[in-house]
Design a protein around this motif. Structure first.
Motif, mmCIF file in Angstrom:
data_model
loop_
_atom_site.group_PDB
_atom_site.id
_atom_site.type_symbol
_atom_site.label_atom_id
_atom_site.label_comp_id
_atom_site.label_asym_id
_atom_site.label_seq_id
_atom_site.Cartn_x
_atom_site.Cartn_y
_atom_site.Cartn_z
ATOM 1 N N UNK A 34 8.264 17.833 23.112
ATOM 2 C CA UNK A 34 8.881 16.518 22.994
ATOM 3 C C UNK A 34 8.488 15.556 24.098
ATOM 4 N N UNK A 35 8.101 16.065 25.243
ATOM 5 C CA UNK A 35 7.829 15.208 26.405
ATOM 6 C C UNK A 35 6.649 14.246 26.189
ATOM 7 N N UNK A 36 5.494 14.713 25.669
ATOM 8 C CA UNK A 36 4.411 13.746 25.435
ATOM 9 C C UNK A 36 4.788 12.657 24.435
ATOM 10 N N UNK A 37 5.568 13.038 23.401
ATOM 11 C CA UNK A 37 6.023 12.037 22.428
ATOM 12 C C UNK A 37 6.926 11.013 23.109
ATOM 13 N N UNK A 38 7.826 11.498 23.949
ATOM 14 C CA UNK A 38 8.703 10.584 24.685
ATOM 15 C C UNK A 38 7.936 9.682 25.624
ATOM 16 N N UNK A 39 6.925 10.238 26.291
ATOM 17 C CA UNK A 39 6.103 9.430 27.194
ATOM 18 C C UNK A 39 5.374 8.335 26.425
ATOM 19 N N UNK A 40 4.930 8.646 25.215
ATOM 20 C CA UNK A 40 4.247 7.651 24.385
ATOM 21 C C UNK A 40 5.193 6.528 23.991
ATOM 22 N N UNK A 73 2.910 1.914 32.638
ATOM 23 C CA UNK A 73 3.918 2.867 32.174
ATOM 24 C C UNK A 73 3.330 3.809 31.124
ATOM 25 N N UNK A 74 2.579 3.255 30.180
ATOM 26 C CA UNK A 74 1.944 4.087 29.151
ATOM 27 C C UNK A 74 0.916 5.022 29.772
ATOM 28 N N UNK A 75 0.107 4.474 30.664
ATOM 29 C CA UNK A 75 -0.938 5.281 31.297
ATOM 30 C C UNK A 75 -0.366 6.407 32.121
ATOM 31 N N UNK A 76 0.663 6.103 32.925
ATOM 32 C CA UNK A 76 1.270 7.149 33.735
ATOM 33 C C UNK A 76 1.955 8.181 32.854
ATOM 34 N N UNK A 77 2.754 7.725 31.879
ATOM 35 C CA UNK A 77 3.492 8.647 31.030
ATOM 36 C C UNK A 77 2.585 9.584 30.261
ATOM 37 N N UNK A 78 1.558 9.030 29.606
ATOM 38 C CA UNK A 78 0.642 9.855 28.814
ATOM 39 C C UNK A 78 -0.254 10.710 29.701
ATOM 40 N N UNK A 79 -0.762 10.109 30.776
ATOM 41 C CA UNK A 79 -1.636 10.870 31.670
ATOM 42 C C UNK A 79 -0.923 12.049 32.292
ATOM 43 N N UNK A 80 0.360 11.878 32.590
ATOM 44 C CA UNK A 80 1.147 12.929 33.218
ATOM 45 C C UNK A 80 1.613 13.968 32.204
ATOM 46 N N UNK A 81 2.004 13.532 30.986
ATOM 47 C CA UNK A 81 2.642 14.426 30.028
ATOM 48 C C UNK A 81 1.703 15.053 29.012
ATOM 49 N N UNK A 82 0.785 14.263 28.447
ATOM 50 C CA UNK A 82 -0.097 14.802 27.403
ATOM 51 C C UNK A 82 -0.949 15.939 27.940
ATOM 52 N N UNK A 83 -1.263 15.873 29.221
ATOM 53 C CA UNK A 83 -2.136 16.874 29.831
ATOM 54 C C UNK A 83 -1.451 18.226 30.027
ATOM 55 N N UNK A 84 -0.144 18.303 29.768
ATOM 56 C CA UNK A 84 0.565 19.571 29.950
ATOM 57 C C UNK A 84 0.385 20.492 28.742
ATOM 58 N N UNK A 85 -0.061 19.931 27.612
ATOM 59 C CA UNK A 85 -0.089 20.699 26.362
ATOM 60 C C UNK A 85 -1.069 21.869 26.431
ATOM 61 N N UNK A 86 -2.331 21.607 26.746
ATOM 62 C CA UNK A 86 -3.335 22.678 26.777
ATOM 63 C C UNK A 86 -2.982 23.776 27.789
ATOM 64 N N UNK A 103 13.557 12.960 27.866
ATOM 65 C CA UNK A 103 13.141 13.332 29.216
ATOM 66 C C UNK A 103 11.735 12.827 29.511
ATOM 67 N N UNK A 104 10.865 12.862 28.499
ATOM 68 C CA UNK A 104 9.508 12.352 28.677
ATOM 69 C C UNK A 104 9.478 10.864 28.976
ATOM 70 N N UNK A 105 10.557 10.169 28.621
ATOM 71 C CA UNK A 105 10.619 8.735 28.902
ATOM 72 C C UNK A 105 11.246 8.388 30.233
ATOM 73 N N UNK A 106 11.971 9.346 30.847
ATOM 74 C CA UNK A 106 12.681 9.037 32.088
ATOM 75 C C UNK A 106 11.760 8.625 33.209
ATOM 76 N N UNK A 107 10.785 9.473 33.543
ATOM 77 C CA UNK A 107 9.872 9.169 34.644
ATOM 78 C C UNK A 107 8.820 8.136 34.244
ATOM 79 N N UNK A 108 8.622 7.942 32.931
ATOM 80 C CA UNK A 108 7.619 6.980 32.457
ATOM 81 C C UNK A 108 7.959 5.554 32.884
ATOM 82 N N UNK A 109 9.245 5.251 32.960
ATOM 83 C CA UNK A 109 9.641 3.920 33.410
ATOM 84 C C UNK A 109 9.991 3.865 34.882
ATOM 85 N N UNK A 110 10.708 4.880 35.362
ATOM 86 C CA UNK A 110 11.238 4.833 36.728
ATOM 87 C C UNK A 110 10.152 4.955 37.787
#
Length: 443
Positions: free
Chosen positions: A74-80, A379-392, A137-144
């Motif tokens: 859910x975190x990468x989706x929230x970051x997006x 915000x998008x760059x930080x959120x996706x860069x931080x979260x999407x990379x956790x999947x693999x 949760x994926x959106x919390x740090x994406x903005x703050x």
């Protein structure tokens, strides 16, 4: 004289806003990690409350893992979602929305009935709510986090980014202490025990209350980012994250973070269970004490890494630490893996040294990723860069299984550490130095 007084007042207001934004990001990271660790530490002993009594061991393992994996997915989706909101409507509003969201979801989880009441539906409701929790949760740090970084002075960004992330080890220590208190005070023995029926709910209610308090803090204390307010606020689609300069920044960050997430998993996931418990045979108290000491040291080492990264540069720091993880980290890990005969204090020391070296890049990561993106997409760059990379990296168990065909099981752990460090170093090498980036100008 009047102009001097006005100047002093204005400076005082700026400092007040900056401190509020930085504290807000620190609290968000703390509450976020507190919520992430709730199922792994607090809920695990009570999962039988949501499941049939007679389950094959393999099926029980799958059902248990789903509770944790769905949060991760859910975190990468929230970051997006919240990254786009943070760039469009503001960092502050996106943060408040996401924090309220995971506060409500966490509270709903605390109210869930068990298997004896509604059957297997109880388990699937738990999984669904944990997935939604992961989204918020994926959106919390994406903005703050971008909000705090945009308020920070250029020469302080290294310290600020590290200070924010130091809330992670602090949250781990606090929730473990809360768990130990709950386990000691509330009997736990099967799906009908006091802990399974109601004891686990208390920490979840505490997590929800922390989230509601955090939302109120942002509403009352934290102003919107002035850097964002003065930006062009161009309308950017999700596709724009993967094109042009922004796309190149994202893919470089994605490569680097994939590597460092893989090395981080060795410390946070494989070391406590596989290495300390299974391979070395430490009991629960010994493992807990070792991890407490390790995470207490990490709180300070993250900040030290951020300060060093501020002095020598983020990219140079990564290019030094990556090879250090390969050369020093792998040796320390090999000693730990073969240290069953070592005295406990020496094992603790080795674990602390290993954890400090392997996780050091994380003291610089928050600052670096924010500096890699312009204000319009930060915000998008930080959120996706931080979260999407956790999947693999999250499929590390499969990689270990594949590597197990050509080497011993212990060697697969060392191999993953080396592979992750090499990928992280290559990713850092592909990017520029960022410590002199001006947040008020296009990259």
């Amino acid at each position: 004289m009047t102009s001097q007084v006005q100047s002093t007042v204005e400076k005082s207001k700026i400092v007040e806003k900056r401190n509020a934004a930085i504290k807000g990001a620190f609290f968000t990271e703390f509450v976020d990690m507190f919520d992430i660790y709730l199922p792994t530490i607090i809920l695990t002993p009570a999962l039988s409350y949501f499941q049939p009594e007679e389950l094959p061991q393999g099926m029980a393992g799958i059902l248990t893992s789903l509770v944790f994996v769905t949060t991760l997915l859910g975190r990468p989706l929230g970051a997006t979602i919240f990254g786009a909101l943070g760039d469009k409507i503001g960092r502050r509003k996106a943060t408040i929305s996401s924090v309220l969201g995971f506060g409500i979801i966490t509270f709903l989880i605390a109210l869930l009935p068990g298997y004896s009441s509604i059957g297997i539906t109880a388990y699937w409701l738990l999984v669904l709510l944990r997935f939604l929790d992961g989204v918020f949760l994926g959106g919390g740090y994406t903005g703050s986090h971008p909000l705090a970084m945009e308020y920070s002075e250029k020469h302080q960004r290294g310290f600020v980014g590290a200070f924010i992330l130091s809330a992670f080890p602090l949250a781990y220590i606090v929730i473990n202490l809360l768990g130990l208190a709950a386990f000691a005070l509330i009997p736990q023995a099967g799906p009908d025990s006091p802990y399974a029926v109601w004891g686990w709910r208390i920490p979840f209610v505490i997590g929800a209350l922390l989230a509601f308090w955090l939302a109120a803090y942002y509403i009352r204390k934290v102003p919107e980012s002035e850097t964002w307010e003065s930006s062009k606020k161009e309308k950017n689609s999700l596709a724009s994250m993967f094109r042009g300069k922004t796309g190149r920044s994202f893919f470089q960050v994605f490569i680097m973070m994939t590597g460092f997430w893989l090395t981080q998993n060795i410390v946070t996931l494989i070391l406590p269970t596989t290495v300390l418990r299974t391979i070395l045979g430490l009991d629960g108290i010994q493992v807990t004490l070792t991890l407490f000491i390790s995470y207490a040291v990490l709180f300070g080492s993250y900040i030290a890494a951020g300060v060093i990264g501020q002095k020598i540069g983020r990219r140079r720091f990564f290019l030094i630490l990556g090879p250090a993880i390969v050369l020093v980290g792998s040796v320390l890990l090999a000693i730990i893996l073969n240290g069953k005969a070592l005295p406990l204090p020496l094992i603790m020391l080795l674990v602390v040294l290993f954890s400090v070296i392997v996780t050091a890049p994380w003291g610089v990561i928050v600052t670096y990723i924010n500096e890699r993106f312009t204000t319009e997409v930060r915000a998008s760059g930080f959120g996706l860069g931080f979260s999407a990379s956790v999947v693999l990296p999250s499929f590390y168990a499969f990689y270990m299984n594949w590597l197990g065909g050509i080497m011993s099981y212990n060697s697969t752990i060392i191999a993953l550490l080396i592979i992750g460090a090499v990928i992280g170093t290559v990713g850092a090498y592909l990017g520029p130095e960022t410590k002199d980036v001006d947040f008020n100008q296009a990259e």
